[in-house]
Write a protein that holds these residues in place. Structure first.
Motif, PDB file in Angstrom:
ATOM      1  N   ALA A  26      -9.177   9.052  -2.480  1.00 35.81           N
ATOM      2  CA  ALA A  26      -8.388  10.117  -3.108  1.00 35.81           C
ATOM      3  C   ALA A  26      -7.519  10.794  -2.068  1.00 35.81           C
ATOM      4  N   ARG A  27      -6.301  11.132  -2.490  1.00 34.43           N
ATOM      5  CA  ARG A  27      -5.374  11.753  -1.533  1.00 34.43           C
ATOM      6  C   ARG A  27      -5.755  13.192  -1.241  1.00 34.43           C
ATOM      7  N   VAL A  28      -5.635  13.554   0.040  1.00 31.71           N
ATOM      8  CA  VAL A  28      -5.846  14.937   0.440  1.00 31.71           C
ATOM      9  C   VAL A  28      -4.486  15.497   0.864  1.00 31.71           C
TER      10      VAL A  28
ATOM     11  N   ALA B 169       0.841  -1.196   0.000  1.00 32.13           N
ATOM     12  CA  ALA B 169       0.000   0.000   0.000  1.00 32.13           C
ATOM     13  C   ALA B 169       0.875   1.245   0.000  1.00 32.13           C
ATOM     14  N   ALA B 170       0.638   2.114  -0.972  1.00 34.63           N
ATOM     15  CA  ALA B 170       1.345   3.400  -1.023  1.00 34.63           C
ATOM     16  C   ALA B 170       0.619   4.345  -0.069  1.00 34.63           C
ATOM     17  N   THR B 171       1.329   4.772   0.984  1.00 34.22           N
ATOM     18  CA  THR B 171       0.654   5.419   2.112  1.00 34.22           C
ATOM     19  C   THR B 171       0.884   6.927   2.216  1.00 34.22           C
ATOM     20  N   LYS B 172       1.407   7.533   1.143  1.00 32.75           N
ATOM     21  CA  LYS B 172       1.636   8.988   1.229  1.00 32.75           C
ATOM     22  C   LYS B 172       0.321   9.716   1.528  1.00 32.75           C
ATOM     23  N   THR B 173       0.413  10.711   2.386  1.00 30.23           N
ATOM     24  CA  THR B 173      -0.698  11.556   2.873  1.00 30.23           C
ATOM     25  C   THR B 173      -1.693  10.824   3.790  1.00 30.23           C
TER      26      THR B 173
ATOM     27  N   ILE C 132       2.532  -5.060  -6.548  1.00 29.61           N
ATOM     28  CA  ILE C 132       1.798  -3.873  -6.975  1.00 29.61           C
ATOM     29  C   ILE C 132       1.838  -2.853  -5.855  1.00 29.61           C
ATOM     30  N   ARG C 133       1.731  -1.586  -6.232  1.00 26.57           N
ATOM     31  CA  ARG C 133       1.767  -0.507  -5.242  1.00 26.57           C
ATOM     32  C   ARG C 133       0.484   0.302  -5.398  1.00 26.57           C
ATOM     33  N   VAL C 134      -0.398   0.152  -4.443  1.00 21.94           N
ATOM     34  CA  VAL C 134      -1.740   0.726  -4.583  1.00 21.94           C
ATOM     35  C   VAL C 134      -2.011   1.747  -3.476  1.00 21.94           C
ATOM     36  N   GLY C 135      -2.387   2.951  -3.869  1.00 23.65           N
ATOM     37  CA  GLY C 135      -2.690   3.999  -2.897  1.00 23.65           C
ATOM     38  C   GLY C 135      -4.164   4.334  -2.865  1.00 23.65           C
ATOM     39  N   SER C 136      -4.599   5.169  -3.808  1.00 25.56           N
ATOM     40  CA  SER C 136      -5.953   5.731  -3.750  1.00 25.56           C
ATOM     41  C   SER C 136      -7.065   4.687  -3.844  1.00 25.56           C
TER      42      SER C 136
ATOM     43  N   GLU D 234       6.309   4.414   1.671  1.00 24.26           N
ATOM     44  CA  GLU D 234       6.223   5.879   1.690  1.00 24.26           C
ATOM     45  C   GLU D 234       7.108   6.422   0.577  1.00 24.26           C
ATOM     46  N   ASN D 235       6.821   7.642   0.130  1.00 24.07           N
ATOM     47  CA  ASN D 235       7.724   8.175  -0.884  1.00 24.07           C
ATOM     48  C   ASN D 235       8.354   9.521  -0.566  1.00 24.07           C
ATOM     49  N   ARG D 236       8.226   9.954   0.675  1.00 24.85           N
ATOM     50  CA  ARG D 236       8.984  11.134   1.109  1.00 24.85           C
ATOM     51  C   ARG D 236       9.645  10.834   2.446  1.00 24.85           C
TER      52      ARG D 236
ATOM     53  N   PHE E  35      10.599   2.025   1.002  1.00 28.85           N
ATOM     54  CA  PHE E  35      10.656   3.372   0.443  1.00 28.85           C
ATOM     55  C   PHE E  35      10.449   3.275  -1.058  1.00 28.85           C
ATOM     56  N   ILE E  36       9.506   4.074  -1.595  1.00 26.21           N
ATOM     57  CA  ILE E  36       9.153   3.925  -3.016  1.00 26.21           C
ATOM     58  C   ILE E  36       9.294   5.223  -3.824  1.00 26.21           C
ATOM     59  N   GLY E  37       9.707   6.314  -3.174  1.00 27.03           N
ATOM     60  CA  GLY E  37       9.761   7.591  -3.886  1.00 27.03           C
ATOM     61  C   GLY E  37      11.165   7.985  -4.293  1.00 27.03           C
TER      62      GLY E  37
ATOM     63  N   GLY F  61       2.338  -1.399 -11.444  1.00 31.15           N
ATOM     64  CA  GLY F  61       0.883  -1.444 -11.324  1.00 31.15           C
ATOM     65  C   GLY F  61       0.441  -0.653 -10.109  1.00 31.15           C
ATOM     66  N   MET F  62      -0.492   0.296 -10.347  1.00 31.70           N
ATOM     67  CA  MET F  62      -1.005   1.136  -9.275  1.00 31.70           C
ATOM     68  C   MET F  62      -2.538   1.046  -9.293  1.00 31.70           C
ATOM     69  N   SER F  63      -3.196   1.988  -8.633  1.00 32.61           N
ATOM     70  CA  SER F  63      -4.651   1.871  -8.451  1.00 32.61           C
ATOM     71  C   SER F  63      -5.429   1.585  -9.734  1.00 32.61           C
ATOM     72  N   ASP F  64      -5.086   2.268 -10.819  1.00 36.00           N
ATOM     73  CA  ASP F  64      -5.899   2.158 -12.034  1.00 36.00           C
ATOM     74  C   ASP F  64      -5.561   0.952 -12.894  1.00 36.00           C
TER      75      ASP F  64
ATOM     76  N   LEU G 274      13.171  -5.206 -10.133  1.00 33.92           N
ATOM     77  CA  LEU G 274      12.964  -3.954 -10.864  1.00 33.92           C
ATOM     78  C   LEU G 274      11.645  -3.314 -10.447  1.00 33.92           C
ATOM     79  N   MET G 275      11.616  -1.995 -10.569  1.00 34.52           N
ATOM     80  CA  MET G 275      10.402  -1.234 -10.274  1.00 34.52           C
ATOM     81  C   MET G 275      10.192  -0.242 -11.403  1.00 34.52           C
ATOM     82  N   SER G 276       8.936   0.070 -11.698  1.00 29.03           N
ATOM     83  CA  SER G 276       8.679   1.105 -12.697  1.00 29.03           C
ATOM     84  C   SER G 276       7.362   1.830 -12.440  1.00 29.03           C
ATOM     85  N   VAL G 277       7.356   3.096 -12.810  1.00 25.44           N
ATOM     86  CA  VAL G 277       6.129   3.895 -12.825  1.00 25.44           C
ATOM     87  C   VAL G 277       5.937   4.339 -14.284  1.00 25.44           C
ATOM     88  N   PRO G 278       5.196   3.567 -15.079  1.00 24.96           N
ATOM     89  CA  PRO G 278       5.028   3.910 -16.494  1.00 24.96           C
ATOM     90  C   PRO G 278       4.256   5.218 -16.673  1.00 24.96           C
TER      91      PRO G 278
HETATM   92  C1  PLP Z   1       1.529   7.141  -4.888  1.00 24.51           C
HETATM   93  C2  PLP Z   1       2.313   6.060  -5.502  1.00 24.51           C
HETATM   94  C3  PLP Z   1       1.698   4.866  -5.916  1.00 24.51           C
HETATM   95  C4  PLP Z   1       0.210   4.602  -5.797  1.00 24.51           C
HETATM   96  O1  PLP Z   1      -0.545   5.463  -6.587  1.00 24.51           O
HETATM   97  P1  PLP Z   1      -2.140   5.277  -6.709  1.00 24.51           P
HETATM   98  O2  PLP Z   1      -2.446   5.728  -8.079  1.00 24.51           O
HETATM   99  O3  PLP Z   1      -2.734   6.133  -5.654  1.00 24.51           O
HETATM  100  O4  PLP Z   1      -2.426   3.848  -6.498  1.00 24.51           O
HETATM  101  C5  PLP Z   1       2.507   3.876  -6.456  1.00 24.51           C
HETATM  102  N1  PLP Z   1       3.830   4.049  -6.616  1.00 24.51           N
HETATM  103  C6  PLP Z   1       4.463   5.174  -6.234  1.00 24.51           C
HETATM  104  C7  PLP Z   1       5.926   5.281  -6.437  1.00 24.51           C
HETATM  105  C8  PLP Z   1       3.718   6.217  -5.674  1.00 24.51           C
HETATM  106  O5  PLP Z   1       4.342   7.330  -5.304  1.00 24.51           O
END
Ligand code: PLP
Length: 243
Positions: free
Chosen positions: A239-241, A44-48, A230-234, A67-69, A89-91, A214-217, A171-175
């Motif tokens: 939705a993040r505030v 779980a991506a837990t930022k905010t 997978i890294r899933v936040g929202s 977390e990413n900060r 740490f993912i950021g 892979g993230m929320s969408d 490996l990790m990626s944010v496409p």
């Molecule tokens: C915030 C974040 C995610 C999750 O994003 P969502 O679209 O909210 O699921 C995944 N990976 C990284 C590196 C992020 O910063």
């Protein structure tokens, strides 16, 4: 429909319903791709997100948080239920902040340079630790995104593998953000091919255990394309505030 920021019990109920949905979707995608649900790591991506809510998700069975900060991680650190979950740490990570998180995180997913790996190595050795890392790939070749370029992977991995105090685990990626599922699949496929390619080379001190994408969408598509983390936040927390 009126927008309502859910609070209190509503918020927890939402998180529980979301958690169950995600776990179900993970199981379906795992099975469709010939794997078991437990082969897929749900982080779980837990930022905010407040620690209270994060810990509620952990009480439901969540095992990994990211977390990413650095600043945010440190400010929440004492409150996470780390007896029951593990923190990564993912950021984007600046070299001069590595020292602050070594020993606090079980994995750093966002290693995007030899210099950063060198600092992780140095700080880990100093603390008598071995830190797991993933190498981040900028698979969409985006200017404003971190990550190494595909064609540099062999060279950079070989250099990083020389360092003590760290272990390359995958490996990790944010496409790029894509308008269609079709487009995102291209990037997921590229990442999966890279992952398999590098696995096949059996490089020393490099084990391709995790392909984190892979993230929320698009987490189901990512799993179908071969992701095992997978890294899933929202989709979990809403939705993040940003405050
Ligand atoms: C915030 C974040 C995610 C999750 O994003 P969502 O679209 O909210 O699921 C995944 N990976 C990284 C590196 C992020 O910063």
């Amino acid at each position: 429909m009126t927008e309502r920021l859910s609070t209190g019990q509503h918020r927890l109920d939402d998180v529980r319903a979301n958690y169950e949905t995600i776990v179900e979707n993970i199981a379906k995608a795992a099975q469709r791709s010939g794997r078991k649900p437990e082969d897929i790591t749900f982080l779980a991506a837990t930022k905010t997100v407040e620690p209270e809510i994060i810990n509620y998700a952990i009480s439901l069975g969540l095992k990994k948080i990211g977390e990413n900060r650095v600043q945010e991680l440190l400010s929440k650190y004492d409150e996470y239920d780390l007896k029951n979950a593990d923190l990564q740490f993912i950021g984007h990570l600046q070299k001069n902040k590595v020292r602050q998180i070594i020993g606090k995180v079980s994995m750093i997913q966002s290693v995007d340079s030899v210099k950063l790996a060198e600092e992780i190595s140095k700080q880990s050795v100093k603390n008598d630790l071995v830190t797991d890392i993933l190498v981040e790939v900028n698979i969409g070749r985006e200017e404003n995104k971190s990550g190494i370029m595909e064609e540099q992977a062999d060279e950079i991995l070989a250099e990083i593998a020389e360092f003590d105090g760290l272990r390359v685990r995958g490996l990790m990626s944010v496409p790029p953000i894509c308008d269609s599922k079709q487009d995102i699949l291209k990037y997921f496929d590229k990442m999966y091919r890279m992952f398999i390619d590098i696995s096949g080379k059996k490089m020393d001190n490099i084990s391709m255990d995790f392909l984190s994408m892979g993230m929320s969408d698009d987490y189901s598509e990512a799993i179908l394309s071969g992701a095992n983390m997978i890294r899933v936040g929202s989709a979990l927390f809403g939705a993040r505030v940003y405050r």
